[in-house]
Design a protein around this motif. Sequence first.
Motif, PDB file in Angstrom:
ATOM      1  N   LEU A  82      -5.172   2.714  -4.766  1.00 29.46           N
ATOM      2  CA  LEU A  82      -4.973   2.610  -6.212  1.00 29.46           C
ATOM      3  C   LEU A  82      -5.252   3.929  -6.917  1.00 29.46           C
ATOM      4  N   ALA A  83      -6.183   4.711  -6.372  1.00 34.42           N
ATOM      5  CA  ALA A  83      -6.578   5.939  -7.028  1.00 34.42           C
ATOM      6  C   ALA A  83      -5.617   7.097  -6.778  1.00 34.42           C
ATOM      7  N   THR A  84      -4.779   6.990  -5.755  1.00 36.85           N
ATOM      8  CA  THR A  84      -3.844   8.074  -5.458  1.00 36.85           C
ATOM      9  C   THR A  84      -2.751   8.127  -6.502  1.00 36.85           C
ATOM     10  N   GLU A  85      -2.175   9.288  -6.685  1.00 37.94           N
ATOM     11  CA  GLU A  85      -1.072   9.443  -7.624  1.00 37.94           C
ATOM     12  C   GLU A  85       0.124   8.669  -7.131  1.00 37.94           C
ATOM     13  N   SER A  86       0.771   7.951  -8.012  1.00 37.80           N
ATOM     14  CA  SER A  86       1.925   7.138  -7.624  1.00 37.80           C
ATOM     15  C   SER A  86       3.044   8.021  -7.087  1.00 37.80           C
ATOM     16  N   GLU A  87       3.630   7.567  -5.976  1.00 34.59           N
ATOM     17  CA  GLU A  87       4.749   8.281  -5.370  1.00 34.59           C
ATOM     18  C   GLU A  87       6.062   7.703  -5.886  1.00 34.59           C
ATOM     19  N   PRO A  88       7.167   8.480  -5.791  1.00 36.14           N
ATOM     20  CA  PRO A  88       8.457   7.932  -6.172  1.00 36.14           C
ATOM     21  C   PRO A  88       8.833   6.752  -5.284  1.00 36.14           C
ATOM     22  N   VAL A  89       9.540   5.798  -5.850  1.00 36.19           N
ATOM     23  CA  VAL A  89      10.012   4.645  -5.087  1.00 36.19           C
ATOM     24  C   VAL A  89      11.452   4.896  -4.710  1.00 36.19           C
ATOM     25  N   HIS A  90      11.728   4.993  -3.416  1.00 34.74           N
ATOM     26  CA  HIS A  90      13.077   5.274  -2.940  1.00 34.74           C
ATOM     27  C   HIS A  90      13.711   4.012  -2.383  1.00 34.74           C
ATOM     28  N   ALA A  91      15.002   3.856  -2.628  1.00 30.93           N
ATOM     29  CA  ALA A  91      15.721   2.701  -2.085  1.00 30.93           C
ATOM     30  C   ALA A  91      15.849   2.852  -0.581  1.00 30.93           C
TER      31      ALA A  91
ATOM     32  N   VAL B 226       0.813  -1.216   0.000  1.00 28.08           N
ATOM     33  CA  VAL B 226       0.000   0.000   0.000  1.00 28.08           C
ATOM     34  C   VAL B 226       0.848   1.269   0.000  1.00 28.08           C
ATOM     35  N   LYS B 227       2.166   1.127  -0.006  1.00 32.95           N
ATOM     36  CA  LYS B 227       3.076   2.270  -0.092  1.00 32.95           C
ATOM     37  C   LYS B 227       4.174   1.916  -1.108  1.00 32.95           C
ATOM     38  N   PRO B 228       4.867   2.920  -1.650  1.00 38.58           N
ATOM     39  CA  PRO B 228       5.953   2.622  -2.591  1.00 38.58           C
ATOM     40  C   PRO B 228       6.980   1.686  -1.957  1.00 38.58           C
ATOM     41  N   PHE B 229       7.511   0.764  -2.753  1.00 38.59           N
ATOM     42  CA  PHE B 229       8.508  -0.184  -2.252  1.00 38.59           C
ATOM     43  C   PHE B 229       9.528  -0.453  -3.339  1.00 38.59           C
ATOM     44  N   THR B 230      10.715  -0.833  -2.930  1.00 41.12           N
ATOM     45  CA  THR B 230      11.756  -1.188  -3.886  1.00 41.12           C
ATOM     46  C   THR B 230      11.752  -2.699  -4.109  1.00 41.12           C
ATOM     47  N   ILE B 231      12.311  -3.119  -5.243  1.00 38.62           N
ATOM     48  CA  ILE B 231      12.434  -4.552  -5.501  1.00 38.62           C
ATOM     49  C   ILE B 231      13.378  -5.171  -4.473  1.00 38.62           C
ATOM     50  N   LYS B 232      14.358  -4.409  -4.026  1.00 40.20           N
ATOM     51  CA  LYS B 232      15.256  -4.912  -2.981  1.00 40.20           C
ATOM     52  C   LYS B 232      14.475  -5.242  -1.711  1.00 40.20           C
ATOM     53  N   GLU B 233      13.531  -4.389  -1.344  1.00 38.76           N
ATOM     54  CA  GLU B 233      12.713  -4.687  -0.161  1.00 38.76           C
ATOM     55  C   GLU B 233      11.872  -5.939  -0.385  1.00 38.76           C
ATOM     56  N   ALA B 234      11.276  -6.044  -1.561  1.00 36.22           N
ATOM     57  CA  ALA B 234      10.453  -7.217  -1.847  1.00 36.22           C
ATOM     58  C   ALA B 234      11.291  -8.488  -1.824  1.00 36.22           C
ATOM     59  N   ALA B 235      12.552  -8.398  -2.273  1.00 37.26           N
ATOM     60  CA  ALA B 235      13.423  -9.567  -2.373  1.00 37.26           C
ATOM     61  C   ALA B 235      14.241  -9.796  -1.109  1.00 37.26           C
ATOM     62  N   THR B 236      13.901  -9.140  -0.022  1.00 40.06           N
ATOM     63  CA  THR B 236      14.570  -9.352   1.261  1.00 40.06           C
ATOM     64  C   THR B 236      13.843 -10.430   2.046  1.00 40.06           C
ATOM     65  N   PRO B 237      14.536 -11.478   2.526  1.00 37.57           N
ATOM     66  CA  PRO B 237      13.872 -12.453   3.391  1.00 37.57           C
ATOM     67  C   PRO B 237      13.397 -11.767   4.668  1.00 37.57           C
ATOM     68  N   LYS B 238      12.165 -12.051   5.085  1.00 40.05           N
ATOM     69  CA  LYS B 238      11.537 -11.295   6.173  1.00 40.05           C
ATOM     70  C   LYS B 238      11.099 -12.233   7.298  1.00 40.05           C
ATOM     71  N   TYR B 239      11.530 -11.922   8.515  1.00 38.20           N
ATOM     72  CA  TYR B 239      11.030 -12.653   9.675  1.00 38.20           C
ATOM     73  C   TYR B 239      10.358 -11.655  10.616  1.00 38.20           C
ATOM     74  N   VAL B 240       9.569 -12.173  11.555  1.00 40.07           N
ATOM     75  CA  VAL B 240       8.848 -11.287  12.470  1.00 40.07           C
ATOM     76  C   VAL B 240       9.257 -11.456  13.923  1.00 40.07           C
ATOM     77  N   ARG B 241      10.006 -12.498  14.234  1.00 45.32           N
ATOM     78  CA  ARG B 241      10.484 -12.683  15.608  1.00 45.32           C
ATOM     79  C   ARG B 241      11.542 -13.777  15.609  1.00 45.32           C
ATOM     80  N   HIS B 242      12.332 -13.786  16.659  1.00 50.16           N
ATOM     81  CA  HIS B 242      13.247 -14.906  16.869  1.00 50.16           C
ATOM     82  C   HIS B 242      12.618 -15.848  17.879  1.00 50.16           C
ATOM     83  N   VAL B 243      12.494 -17.101  17.513  1.00 43.25           N
ATOM     84  CA  VAL B 243      11.915 -18.099  18.403  1.00 43.25           C
ATOM     85  C   VAL B 243      13.059 -18.777  19.144  1.00 43.25           C
TER      86      VAL B 243
END
Length: 304
Positions: A295-304, A158-175
Amino acid sequence: MDAWGGSGCEERFEEIVNYWTERGKSPAVIRRLPMPFNRHIARGWVWQAIDQAKQLEDPRDPDLDSWPFVWTYWAGGAKAKGERNELWYSMRLVQKWHPSARCIVVGDKPDWYEGEFIAKPRISPRPHHAFKDCLSKLLMAAEHVSQFIWMMDDVYWVKPFTIKEAATPKYVRHVSQQRYLAWKPQNAWARTRAAAYQWLIDNNRPTYDFAAHMPQPFLSEKLLAMEAEHKLMDNYRNFECLYFNCHHSAAAEDWGRKFTRICKSTDKLATRHKLLNHTHQFFNAPMREYLDSVLATESEPVHA
């Protein structure tokens, strides 16, 4: 390392890690470090240095074609039928920020969808049916592309994102082991995670929670090798926790505070986070109205 550059350091990664692991044993170095030093920490620091160097060399996002977005889809499980269901919004929001993104659907093909598609019928009923069906679709995708970002149909950028962010493995806690031993799983999904953590603990592997309902990157060769080794389609345990803790924990990031999961109310959907997702019951009129407004808002720049 500066002379080699980011790509050169990637080629010499193990050599560099070996060097810093040995340097970390020096009393002079130990006195300057804020924490006990080991090879795992060295790998993390070297990856960070390489990432920073490569961003300076080329600040653009990686080539979109090298990281296709893959949705595993079973039409029978969709909350809404027809156009503008969860999948439609999830895909449109990727394309809003990255119009040239390569998008692939694996499984069932919606009537409205005209993009890249890999047919994969739902597997026959068996224990852990839904989990194994999803994994079977990811394994199918891995046979067609060398790497990909797995998206679930109820996950929305729902906000601008980089491909690097999308391609980062993501965890939410250490068990931690203590947390695991005190845990009493209450449902099938939790029990599959517990089975993965038990294997990871028994085999001296990290135990981060990657079953986070967020976009996750997969390297196809490693994913297929995992299935060949563990045969999860027969003896299932949570594949996200198993795969990422075995292969990508050093490069992973804590995204526990970078997404929102709507589970109690849709009264206030606006979020400061880049990612939004919801439980099955909350794909409703307020949710659709909010996603339409994004979706209707004007697209914002995507910053690394």
